[in-house]
Design a protein around this motif. Structure first.
Motif, PDB file in Angstrom:
ATOM      1  N   HIS A  44       0.634   7.682 -12.973  1.00 37.75           N
ATOM      2  CA  HIS A  44       1.118   7.101 -11.722  1.00 37.75           C
ATOM      3  C   HIS A  44       1.992   5.874 -11.934  1.00 37.75           C
ATOM      4  O   HIS A  44       1.700   5.023 -12.781  1.00 37.75           O
ATOM      5  CB  HIS A  44      -0.061   6.718 -10.833  1.00 37.75           C
ATOM      6  N   CYS A  45       3.006   5.780 -11.102  1.00 36.87           N
ATOM      7  CA  CYS A  45       3.801   4.553 -11.020  1.00 36.87           C
ATOM      8  C   CYS A  45       2.912   3.454 -10.467  1.00 36.87           C
ATOM      9  O   CYS A  45       2.261   3.628  -9.445  1.00 36.87           O
ATOM     10  CB  CYS A  45       4.989   4.794 -10.095  1.00 36.87           C
ATOM     11  N   ILE A  46       2.898   2.314 -11.140  1.00 31.33           N
ATOM     12  CA  ILE A  46       2.034   1.208 -10.717  1.00 31.33           C
ATOM     13  C   ILE A  46       2.782   0.176  -9.865  1.00 31.33           C
ATOM     14  O   ILE A  46       2.205  -0.837  -9.463  1.00 31.33           O
ATOM     15  CB  ILE A  46       1.401   0.510 -11.940  1.00 31.33           C
ATOM     16  N   GLY A  47       4.085   0.398  -9.658  1.00 28.46           N
ATOM     17  CA  GLY A  47       4.849  -0.536  -8.815  1.00 28.46           C
ATOM     18  C   GLY A  47       5.149  -1.864  -9.486  1.00 28.46           C
ATOM     19  O   GLY A  47       5.347  -2.877  -8.817  1.00 28.46           O
ATOM     20  N   CYS A  48       5.257  -1.849 -10.812  1.00 26.76           N
ATOM     21  CA  CYS A  48       5.483  -3.115 -11.526  1.00 26.76           C
ATOM     22  C   CYS A  48       6.948  -3.562 -11.459  1.00 26.76           C
ATOM     23  O   CYS A  48       7.270  -4.709 -11.749  1.00 26.76           O
ATOM     24  CB  CYS A  48       5.083  -2.949 -12.984  1.00 26.76           C
TER      25      CYS A  48
ATOM     26  N   PRO B  36       0.819  -1.222   0.000  1.00 23.47           N
ATOM     27  CA  PRO B  36       0.000   0.000   0.000  1.00 23.47           C
ATOM     28  C   PRO B  36       0.850   1.268   0.000  1.00 23.47           C
ATOM     29  O   PRO B  36       2.014   1.243   0.414  1.00 23.47           O
ATOM     30  CB  PRO B  36      -0.810  -0.112   1.299  1.00 23.47           C
ATOM     31  N   GLN B  37       0.240   2.343  -0.412  1.00 27.37           N
ATOM     32  CA  GLN B  37       0.951   3.617  -0.421  1.00 27.37           C
ATOM     33  C   GLN B  37       1.371   3.993   1.001  1.00 27.37           C
ATOM     34  O   GLN B  37       0.641   3.767   1.962  1.00 27.37           O
ATOM     35  CB  GLN B  37       0.054   4.708  -0.970  1.00 27.37           C
ATOM     36  N   ALA B  38       2.554   4.585   1.087  1.00 27.01           N
ATOM     37  CA  ALA B  38       3.060   5.209   2.322  1.00 27.01           C
ATOM     38  C   ALA B  38       3.244   4.232   3.480  1.00 27.01           C
ATOM     39  O   ALA B  38       3.414   4.663   4.615  1.00 27.01           O
ATOM     40  CB  ALA B  38       2.144   6.361   2.749  1.00 27.01           C
ATOM     41  N   TRP B  39       3.256   2.937   3.227  1.00 23.76           N
ATOM     42  CA  TRP B  39       3.336   1.965   4.326  1.00 23.76           C
ATOM     43  C   TRP B  39       4.651   2.093   5.110  1.00 23.76           C
ATOM     44  O   TRP B  39       4.718   1.773   6.278  1.00 23.76           O
ATOM     45  CB  TRP B  39       3.175   0.535   3.794  1.00 23.76           C
ATOM     46  N   ARG B  40       5.711   2.614   4.424  1.00 27.87           N
ATOM     47  CA  ARG B  40       7.036   2.697   5.041  1.00 27.87           C
ATOM     48  C   ARG B  40       7.266   4.018   5.788  1.00 27.87           C
ATOM     49  O   ARG B  40       8.323   4.242   6.378  1.00 27.87           O
ATOM     50  CB  ARG B  40       8.057   2.593   3.895  1.00 27.87           C
ATOM     51  N   VAL B  41       6.256   4.897   5.742  1.00 29.01           N
ATOM     52  CA  VAL B  41       6.435   6.234   6.314  1.00 29.01           C
ATOM     53  C   VAL B  41       6.607   6.192   7.837  1.00 29.01           C
ATOM     54  O   VAL B  41       7.148   7.118   8.437  1.00 29.01           O
ATOM     55  CB  VAL B  41       5.242   7.129   5.879  1.00 29.01           C
ATOM     56  N   TYR B  42       6.212   5.073   8.455  1.00 28.55           N
ATOM     57  CA  TYR B  42       6.374   4.980   9.915  1.00 28.55           C
ATOM     58  C   TYR B  42       7.849   5.132  10.311  1.00 28.55           C
ATOM     59  O   TYR B  42       8.164   5.568  11.424  1.00 28.55           O
ATOM     60  CB  TYR B  42       5.791   3.667  10.464  1.00 28.55           C
ATOM     61  N   LEU B  43       8.757   4.801   9.395  1.00 26.90           N
ATOM     62  CA  LEU B  43      10.187   4.939   9.718  1.00 26.90           C
ATOM     63  C   LEU B  43      10.521   6.415   9.951  1.00 26.90           C
ATOM     64  O   LEU B  43      11.208   6.769  10.918  1.00 26.90           O
ATOM     65  CB  LEU B  43      11.048   4.382   8.573  1.00 26.90           C
TER      66      LEU B  43
ATOM     67  N   VAL C 108       9.769   8.426   2.758  1.00 26.49           N
ATOM     68  CA  VAL C 108       9.907   7.803   1.439  1.00 26.49           C
ATOM     69  C   VAL C 108       9.130   6.489   1.419  1.00 26.49           C
ATOM     70  O   VAL C 108       8.878   5.900   2.470  1.00 26.49           O
ATOM     71  CB  VAL C 108      11.411   7.564   1.108  1.00 26.49           C
ATOM     72  N   GLY C 109       8.774   6.019   0.228  1.00 26.33           N
ATOM     73  CA  GLY C 109       8.191   4.683   0.101  1.00 26.33           C
ATOM     74  C   GLY C 109       6.779   4.655  -0.420  1.00 26.33           C
ATOM     75  O   GLY C 109       5.835   4.920   0.327  1.00 26.33           O
ATOM     76  N   VAL C 110       6.616   4.339  -1.699  1.00 24.54           N
ATOM     77  CA  VAL C 110       5.311   4.150  -2.352  1.00 24.54           C
ATOM     78  C   VAL C 110       4.375   5.341  -2.077  1.00 24.54           C
ATOM     79  O   VAL C 110       3.238   5.173  -1.651  1.00 24.54           O
ATOM     80  CB  VAL C 110       4.629   2.827  -1.952  1.00 24.54           C
ATOM     81  N   ILE C 111       4.894   6.532  -2.311  1.00 24.79           N
ATOM     82  CA  ILE C 111       4.049   7.724  -2.171  1.00 24.79           C
ATOM     83  C   ILE C 111       3.680   8.142  -3.591  1.00 24.79           C
ATOM     84  O   ILE C 111       4.517   8.648  -4.335  1.00 24.79           O
ATOM     85  CB  ILE C 111       4.793   8.842  -1.404  1.00 24.79           C
ATOM     86  N   ARG C 112       2.485   7.886  -3.980  1.00 23.50           N
ATOM     87  CA  ARG C 112       2.088   8.040  -5.380  1.00 23.50           C
ATOM     88  C   ARG C 112       1.144   9.218  -5.627  1.00 23.50           C
ATOM     89  O   ARG C 112       1.274   9.911  -6.616  1.00 23.50           O
ATOM     90  CB  ARG C 112       1.391   6.760  -5.874  1.00 23.50           C
ATOM     91  N   GLU C 113       0.160   9.386  -4.766  1.00 24.91           N
ATOM     92  CA  GLU C 113      -0.842  10.423  -5.034  1.00 24.91           C
ATOM     93  C   GLU C 113      -0.537  11.661  -4.192  1.00 24.91           C
ATOM     94  O   GLU C 113      -0.165  11.548  -3.021  1.00 24.91           O
ATOM     95  CB  GLU C 113      -2.234   9.892  -4.710  1.00 24.91           C
ATOM     96  N   PRO C 114      -0.740  12.852  -4.774  1.00 25.07           N
ATOM     97  CA  PRO C 114      -0.441  14.085  -4.032  1.00 25.07           C
ATOM     98  C   PRO C 114      -1.168  14.162  -2.696  1.00 25.07           C
ATOM     99  O   PRO C 114      -0.605  14.641  -1.720  1.00 25.07           O
ATOM    100  CB  PRO C 114      -0.912  15.189  -4.985  1.00 25.07           C
ATOM    101  N   GLN C 115      -2.398  13.662  -2.663  1.00 23.57           N
ATOM    102  CA  GLN C 115      -3.162  13.725  -1.425  1.00 23.57           C
ATOM    103  C   GLN C 115      -2.474  12.947  -0.305  1.00 23.57           C
ATOM    104  O   GLN C 115      -2.439  13.382   0.843  1.00 23.57           O
ATOM    105  CB  GLN C 115      -4.582  13.173  -1.684  1.00 23.57           C
ATOM    106  N   ILE C 116      -1.902  11.797  -0.691  1.00 25.20           N
ATOM    107  CA  ILE C 116      -1.194  10.967   0.302  1.00 25.20           C
ATOM    108  C   ILE C 116       0.044  11.722   0.801  1.00 25.20           C
ATOM    109  O   ILE C 116       0.348  11.753   1.999  1.00 25.20           O
ATOM    110  CB  ILE C 116      -0.775   9.620  -0.337  1.00 25.20           C
ATOM    111  N   ALA C 117       0.764  12.345  -0.122  1.00 30.64           N
ATOM    112  CA  ALA C 117       1.968  13.106   0.257  1.00 30.64           C
ATOM    113  C   ALA C 117       1.590  14.263   1.180  1.00 30.64           C
ATOM    114  O   ALA C 117       2.244  14.514   2.203  1.00 30.64           O
ATOM    115  CB  ALA C 117       2.660  13.626  -1.003  1.00 30.64           C
TER     116      ALA C 117
END
Ligand code: SF4
Length: 640
Positions: free
Chosen positions: A339-343, A270-277, A292-301
């Motif tokens: 968007h980056c799809i994480g492929c 999922p997006q932002a899962w690593r942000v806890y670091l 850092v880590g799977v931050i894709r959408e501006p709203q999430i950032a």
């Protein structure tokens, strides 16, 4: 709309126009001799022009050959590289971003192909997985290594960079000193946390002493290792506090030793899962912290900043996929973001194949400015595109950008082609971003899109196109197996596209390619008992390795049985009969049988329109991946 993302920020004395950074991502775009190439400059200049506040240039080699860590990696181990690096920092500055350099040394984890027959060095003789025992650095050599980082920082400053980032995570040399798993030293560089961080402290202090307090130094700090007995978040916070005290200007926390999957996450993460670091490190310091880590959408950032979890947001693969993400977010054009799809095609290129960076959704990545440039057509042509999968949609976008009049026909009721079924299994939802993006862009660019309409050759001719692009994709290959017409037999792609649901059934899936495995995951999570039969010795052939290992783990958790070397002989009303590699026949109970035996081109129209010399792209030519379809769509439209 984004109150926080576009606020100016400070890294030490360096003023950034916004809170967005590009973290270091190796590209394999430097010259083979480590010099800065035109392609490397173009890559970063494009991203700087896209509006990001600061770019950190990838994984730069500070000591040759022992710190070499890539096939075509930029070098900073000698003054002769300064001129090229100056052109790079100038290009980043001209694009409006601040420029940083990541100083990296792989230590124990050096790739033997790149280090000229030498033995990798490290804090201790901890044997690698491949049996290589590193050479232990003496105290004197540690002093020299510290000097190497300081000299590299000096060259960075002379080359016009604003910031240096010391790489101290991902299992590289400094991480190896920090972690008790790899640092077994008894001297002042091993043992206590104070001793294990000594090398990093001396590097930071040395850089500040040499270049002045105003020259900003950030640390890509290990927040925690991913291995039992390794560094914990408590260690990470302690290190961060200590580094702040010695003058570090910002922290960019990430994972340390261990599994690559956690930092090169495949699509399902999922997006932002690593942000806890970042959040954890931020508790310990008052200097800026980067998430850092799977931050894709501006709203999430934006939410990361609003919640106070970090002060800056790093966009890595996000900016590979769309360098203009920041400008689009700032101007309210979020729906135009690709968007980056994480492929992880980019990861395979860089880390598996050792070729230049490439991207599934951005056909220009890794290409020269000339190859990426779209010329306005002298005469607008009438372009007919048949098929609205990834290749057809990209062809329509590019043809419209070149000024042509574009009509696109798609037989299904929405755009996407094979992505419609592909996005249904668990963790594949990000694939929906592709048709969402194109639906918006094609409308914006005035492409005439006909959905739910198929064309035959006569109807296509009647439209009087100047150019035809056939992007009709693929159709499932149906194996000739006795019993395949039974009512309980389904084709995987149809089952997925219709989001059919089953519970408590015994399911046999024939075919262990990616579609078969993902369908197994889809059905197993619905509470069915699933067996996958694959003729070959391995399942998931051609899948991205990190994703495949993730998927196989999921299947194991859901008790999916995988049988390789199995040849299906017949489908019966309640079972599948298969010959195992031992030669024995096996009867597997099956309330439901799913065919996932590959695909073949759906290109009948191409033959019937051959007099119009159509371009045939993507799966309609040869079934392959999204990256092939989009690249061919780009190319076919660019040369009309
Ligand atoms: Fe993202 Fe895939 Fe492009 Fe890499 S190749 S940047 S993972 S879309």
């Amino acid at each position: 709309m984004f109150q926080n993302l576009f606020k100016p920020g400070l890294i030490g004395a360096v003023a950034l126009k916004n809170r967005l950074m590009m973290p270091p991502i190796s590209t394999n775009l430097a010259g083979k001799d480590g010099t800065v190439s035109e392609d490397l400059i173009f890559h970063y200049a494009e991203r700087a022009r896209g509006g990001v506040g600061m770019i950190t240039v990838e994984n730069v080699c500070i000591s040759y050959p022992l710190a070499r860590h890539g096939m075509a990696q930029p070098r900073i181990d000698d003054d002769r590289f300064i001129a090229g690096l100056r052109r790079l920092s100038d290009a980043i500055h001209a694009g409006g971003a601040k420029a940083a350099v990541e100083l990296a040394h792989p230590g124990i984890n050096a790739d033997l192909r790149f280090i000229g027959g030498e033995t990798p060095i490290g804090p201790s003789a901890v044997t690698r997985k491949d049996g290589v025992v590193p050479r232990v650095l003496s105290g004197e050599e540690i002093e020299e290594t510290i000097g190497t980082y300081i000299e590299a920082a000096r060259r960075s400053q002379e080359a016009g960079f604003d910031v240096v980032e010391v790489h101290a995570c991902h299992g590289l040399l400094i991480n190896q000193f920090l972690s008790p798993l790899t640092n077994k030293r008894q001297d002042e560089y091993g043992g206590s946390r104070e001793n294990r961080i000594r090398i990093l402290v001396e590097i930071v202090k040395g850089i500040k002493r040499r270049l002045g307090d105003d020259f900003a130094v950030t640390v890509r700090l290990v927040a925690e290792d991913m291995l039992e007995g390794g560094l914990t978040l408590e260690d990470g916070r302690w290190f961060a506090r200590h580094l702040e005290e010695v003058g570090v200007d910002a922290m960019h926390p990430d994972f340390g030793l261990g599994d690559k999957e956690k930092r090169l996450e495949p699509m399902p993460y999922p997006q932002a899962w690593r942000v806890y670091l970042a959040e954890e490190i931020k508790k310990a310091v008052s200097i800026p912290v980067v998430a850092v880590g799977v931050i894709r959408e501006p709203q999430i950032a934006e939410e990361i900043l609003t919640a106070g979890k970090a002060d800056f947001v790093a966009l890595g693969r996000t900016l590979i996929a769309d360098p203009d993400w920041p400008n689009k977010a700032q101007t309210g054009a979020e729906r135009s973001i690709r968007h980056c799809i994480g492929c992880n095609e980019c990861v395979v290129a860089r880390h598996v194949e050792d070729v230049p960076l490439r991207c599934s959704v951005n056909a220009t990545v890794g290409h020269t400015p000339e190859e990426s440039h779209l010329e306005q057509a002298a005469v607008a042509k009438r372009v007919l595109i048949i098929g609205g999968g990834p290749g057809g949609m990209e062809a329509a976008r590019v043809a419209a950008l070149c000024g042509h009049r574009v009509i696109l026909f798609e037989g299904q009721s929405r755009l996407g082609g094979t992505l419609i079924a592909g996005s249904v299994p668990p963790g594949k939802e990000k694939l929906n971003w592709i048709p969402d993006y194109y639906a918006h862009e094609l409308a914006r660019l005035g492409v005439e899109v006909h959905l739910g309409e198929t064309l035959d050759a006569e109807q296509a001719r009647a439209l009087n196109p100047d150019h035809v692009i056939i992007a009709t994709g693929s159709r499932p290959a149906i194996p000739r197996i006795p019993g395949m017409d039974e009512p309980h037999v389904w084709v995987a792609q149809e089952l997925l596209a219709n989001q059919m649901r089953f519970t408590g059934q015994a399911v046999v899936i024939i075919g262990g390619g990616s579609v078969g495995l993902e369908t197994a995951d889809y059905l197993a999570t619905q509470g069915n008992s699933v067996t996958v039969l694959e003729m070959l010795e391995k399942v998931g052939q051609g899948s991205e390795p990190l994703y495949l290992s993730y998927l196989l783990r999921q299947l194991k958790e859901h008790a999916v049985e995988i049988v390789t070397g199995a040849e299906v002989q017949a489908i019966q009303t309640d079972a599948v009969l298969a010959q195992e590699k031992s030669g024995e026949m096996r009867t597997i109970r099956a309330d439901l049988v799913v065919l996932a035996a590959g695909v073949k081109p759906a290109n009948d129209l191409a033959h019937n329109l051959s007099d119009l010399h159509p371009s045939i792209i993507g799966d309609a030519d040869q079934p392959r991946k999204i990256i092939n379809a989009i690249a061919e769509g780009f190319l076919a439209a660019r040369i009309i």
